[in-house]
Design an enzyme around this catalytic site. Structure first.
Site, PDB file in Angstrom:
ATOM      1  N   GLU A 152      -3.719 -21.329  -0.549  1.00  0.00           N
ATOM      2  CA  GLU A 152      -4.078 -20.728  -1.834  1.00  0.00           C
ATOM      3  C   GLU A 152      -4.012 -19.199  -1.821  1.00  0.00           C
ATOM      4  O   GLU A 152      -4.788 -18.552  -1.119  1.00  0.00           O
ATOM      5  CB  GLU A 152      -5.518 -21.170  -2.176  1.00  0.00           C
ATOM      6  CG  GLU A 152      -6.062 -20.570  -3.448  1.00  0.00           C
ATOM      7  CD  GLU A 152      -7.414 -21.144  -3.817  1.00  0.00           C
ATOM      8  OE1 GLU A 152      -8.078 -21.765  -2.955  1.00  0.00           O
ATOM      9  OE2 GLU A 152      -7.825 -20.970  -4.973  1.00  0.00           O
ATOM     10  N   GLU A 246     -12.259 -25.919 -10.579  1.00  0.00           N
ATOM     11  CA  GLU A 246     -13.024 -25.058  -9.682  1.00  0.00           C
ATOM     12  C   GLU A 246     -13.507 -23.888 -10.534  1.00  0.00           C
ATOM     13  O   GLU A 246     -12.819 -22.873 -10.674  1.00  0.00           O
ATOM     14  CB  GLU A 246     -12.153 -24.568  -8.521  1.00  0.00           C
ATOM     15  CG  GLU A 246     -12.996 -23.842  -7.475  1.00  0.00           C
ATOM     16  CD  GLU A 246     -12.168 -23.012  -6.523  1.00  0.00           C
ATOM     17  OE1 GLU A 246     -12.257 -23.239  -5.308  1.00  0.00           O
ATOM     18  OE2 GLU A 246     -11.441 -22.113  -6.990  1.00  0.00           O
TER      19      GLU A 246
HETATM   20  C1  LER Z   1     -11.876 -18.632  -3.648  1.00  0.00           C
HETATM   21  O1  LER Z   1     -11.858 -17.611  -4.581  1.00  0.00           O
HETATM   22  C2  LER Z   1     -11.168 -19.815  -4.149  1.00  0.00           C
HETATM   23  O2  LER Z   1     -10.528 -19.817  -5.165  1.00  0.00           O
HETATM   24  C3  LER Z   1     -11.283 -21.001  -3.329  1.00  0.00           C
HETATM   25  O3  LER Z   1     -10.589 -22.056  -3.902  1.00  0.00           O
HETATM   26  C4  LER Z   1     -10.742 -20.710  -1.937  1.00  0.00           C
HETATM   27  O4  LER Z   1     -11.556 -21.087  -0.929  1.00  0.00           O
HETATM   28 MN    MN Z   2      -9.514 -21.598  -5.953  1.00  0.00          MN
END
Ligand code: LER
Ligand code: MN
Length: 269
Positions: A152, A246
């Protein structure tokens, strides 16, 4: 495309982008009630990951574990794949291997985000080499479970190594990390990319997972990113992976989960 929602095993905090948790029973029940297809888990450590319990809940609610984050290794234990100290890099690799195994046994894949670390005052090229080599090695390890390793890009305030999708693709290709896929987090992309939709299309062949979240890190529909065009780009490019929520648990956990579920209902049907 499938949907997932994040569950943190740390107590819920408005400043952490995880919607559900820390209670596994409640989190799985709410995710199932709201119609999500899968769960993404964020453990602060391996010890916090109650694998038998997660397997049981996953089966009981017919909710697969799509993904497990490795960021706990960085946040709670100060480990990163680019630390100047070779021993810390080794511990970071071992931590991620354990998460790959736990995720793989549950049918999911591991995410490398914060574990990429930062170059800081160090040699950025050397840091990128350590990171690329780790993606190749750990990606190979994940093949045993037939799972990709998800990598990511993070925004500039969280890392100075890989901020845009195109940089992740370059790193993956230059290190022959053939089993590493890019995780596109639309919050980081809102800060770093010229156009979210265009960047998704340009890296389409490498995208393995999406953190589907709005400009302000609230659930989709609560900020000002053009998420409809991001979704249309993914669809046009044939993306068949998971859109995971998320996001901050705001205004509260249940409302955030409900808002995300409602948005997906309209978007996907
Ligand atoms: C952190 O900002 C994030 O987006 C998570 O998915 C990565 O650990
Ligand atoms: Mn993330």
């Amino acid at each position: 495309m499938k949907t997932a929602i994040t569950l943190s095993l740390l107590p819920s905090r408005p400043s952490m982008p995880f919607v559900l948790g820390p209670d596994l029973d409640e989190g799985f029940a709410l995710a199932a009630e709201l119609g999500f297809d899968a769960i993404e888990i964020f453990p602060p450590s391996m010890d916090a990951l109650d694998r038998p319990k997660i397997a049981k809940l996953s089966q009981q609610h017919s909710l697969p574990v799509s993904t497990i984050g490795t960021g706990g290794g960085a946040v709670s234990q100060g480990l990163t794949l680019t630390d100047a100290d070779a021993d810390i890099r080794k511990q970071a690799t071992a931590y991620i291997r354990n998460i790959i195994e736990a995720a793989g046994d549950l049918g999911g894949s591991a995410i490398i985000g914060s574990m990429q670390g930062r170059a800081g005052a160090g040699d950025r090229d050397e840091s990128l080499k350590w990171l690329g080599d780790a993606l190749a090695e750990l990606g190979d390890y994940a093949k045993q479970w037939n799972q990709p390793l998800l990598f990511e890009p993070l925004n500039r305030y969280e890392s100075d190594l890989v901020n845009r999708l195109e940089q992740a693709v370059t790193l993956i290709e230059s290190h022959q990390a053939t089993n590493a896929k890019v995780l596109a987090d639309l919050f980081h992309m809102n800060i770093e990319e010229v156009s979210i939709a265009q960047a998704l299309t340009e890296s389409a062949q490498h995208i393995g997972h999406v953190h589907f979240v709005d400009s302000n890190r609230w659930p989709a529909g609560c900020g000002h990113s053009d998420l409809k065009s991001a979704y249309e780009a993914l669809k046009a490019d044939g993306f068949q992976g998971v859109l995971a929520v998320e996001a901050f648990p705001l205004p509260d956990q249940r409302a955030a989960a409900e808002n995300a579920a409602q948005y997906f209902q309209k978007l996907l049907n």
